[in-house]
Design an enzyme around this catalytic site. Structure first.
Site, PDB file in Angstrom:
ATOM      1  N   ASP A 100       4.375  19.892 101.090  1.00 45.62           N
ATOM      2  CA  ASP A 100       4.311  21.288 100.660  1.00 45.62           C
ATOM      3  C   ASP A 100       3.023  21.533  99.878  1.00 45.62           C
ATOM      4  OD1 ASP A 100       6.788  21.927 101.741  1.00 45.62           O
ATOM      5  OD2 ASP A 100       7.872  21.472  99.885  1.00 45.62           O
ATOM      6  N   TYR A 131       8.701   9.202  96.347  1.00 39.21           N
ATOM      7  CA  TYR A 131       8.225  10.376  95.612  1.00 39.21           C
ATOM      8  C   TYR A 131       8.519  10.230  94.124  1.00 39.21           C
ATOM      9  CZ  TYR A 131       8.306  12.717 100.199  1.00 39.21           C
ATOM     10  OH  TYR A 131       8.110  13.053 101.506  1.00 39.21           O
ATOM     11  N   ASP A 146      11.446  25.494  94.266  1.00 36.70           N
ATOM     12  CA  ASP A 146      10.265  25.000  93.545  1.00 36.70           C
ATOM     13  C   ASP A 146       9.570  26.194  92.905  1.00 36.70           C
ATOM     14  OD1 ASP A 146       8.955  26.308  95.623  1.00 36.70           O
ATOM     15  OD2 ASP A 146       8.049  24.513  96.485  1.00 36.70           O
ATOM     16  N   ARG A 163      12.927  19.104  97.423  1.00 40.49           N
ATOM     17  CA  ARG A 163      13.327  20.406  96.839  1.00 40.49           C
ATOM     18  C   ARG A 163      14.828  20.625  96.972  1.00 40.49           C
ATOM     19  NH1 ARG A 163      11.084  24.736  99.881  1.00 40.49           N
ATOM     20  NH2 ARG A 163      10.341  23.310 101.476  1.00 40.49           N
TER      21      ARG A 163
END
Length: 234
Positions: free
Chosen positions: A48, A76, A90, A182
């Site tokens: 993203d 992550y 987000d 997310r």
């Protein structure tokens, strides 16, 4: 390096760049340096715009290996803000709801995180590249259309609480292809009887490729100057 035959390169994608921004920048600089009009360049795994970190870029015939990289395990580091939600999960969208956080403790968070380890079902965010009747979900969502996505099975190998300064927490996640961090933030918020959204995300690993092996976009010119010089000398 033989970029036309095929090379695999590792980049640290900057904040607010799309994955295609990085591909397009490298392709433009590479084609100019090699003095060719067209060259195949693709990436293995979208990030993203509000995420940073490891992106694998393939050139030439190495683009056939993109799917192989997409199936590799990813790691992550995500920063979540508890007690608030946004439509995009987000910072792309404004906060749309506020929830209590007084009942949340570090112990409670650690217990909830363990419940996400293993095979889970996850409904992707409507602001995502998933296709609905041939159209991207985010295109429909941004037009205000109702989007309904089906849950997908995925695997969370590891999840670890790195930092806890409520209402902000930082977690490390090792997961399979198709995992939306997310959406994981959203689900963690729900499991805590509250809400949550991502305020930062960094992909720290794809397979064996870690951030320390990655090039920054500002290094592209020097990298290509060096590689093309070597090609010319040979």
């Amino acid at each position: 390096m033989d970029f036309i035959e095929g090379e695999i390169l590792y980049f640290n994608k900057p904040l607010r760049w799309t994955s295609f921004d990085l591909v397009n920048k490298f392709r433009y600089k590479l084609s100019r340096k090699l003095k060719v009009k067209k060259i195949k360049v693709g990436h293995a795994g979208t990030l993203d715009p509000l995420a940073t970190g490891v992106m694998i870029i393939c050139t030439g015939r190495a683009t056939k290996r993109i799917e192989e990289f997409q199936y590799q395990t990813k790691e992550y580091v995500a920063t979540l803000k508890l007690g608030e939600t946004t439509p995009s999960f987000d910072l792309e969208k404004e906060v749309d709801a506020v929830y209590p956080t007084e009942h949340i403790s570090r112990t409670m968070i650690e217990e909830v995180l363990t419940s996400f380890v293993g095979k889970i079902q996850q409904v992707p965010p409507v602001f995502s590249a998933c296709k609905v009747d041939g159209k991207r979900a985010y295109d429909l969502a941004r037009k205000g259309e109702e989007v309904e996505l089906k849950a997908k099975t995925l695997v969370i190998d590891e999840i670890e609480l790195l930092d806890c300064e409520l209402p902000v927490i930082k977690i490390r996640v090792v997961c399979s292809k198709g995992t939306y961090i997310r959406a994981l933030a959203r689900d963690i918020g729900v499991a805590l009887n509250s809400g949550a959204h991502l305020i930062a995300l960094e992909r720290t690993r794809i397979g064996d490729i870690t951030l320390d092996k990655c090039m920054n976009p500002e290094d592209i010119d020097a990298f290509l100057d060096n590689e093309v010089k070597i090609i010319n000398e040979n």
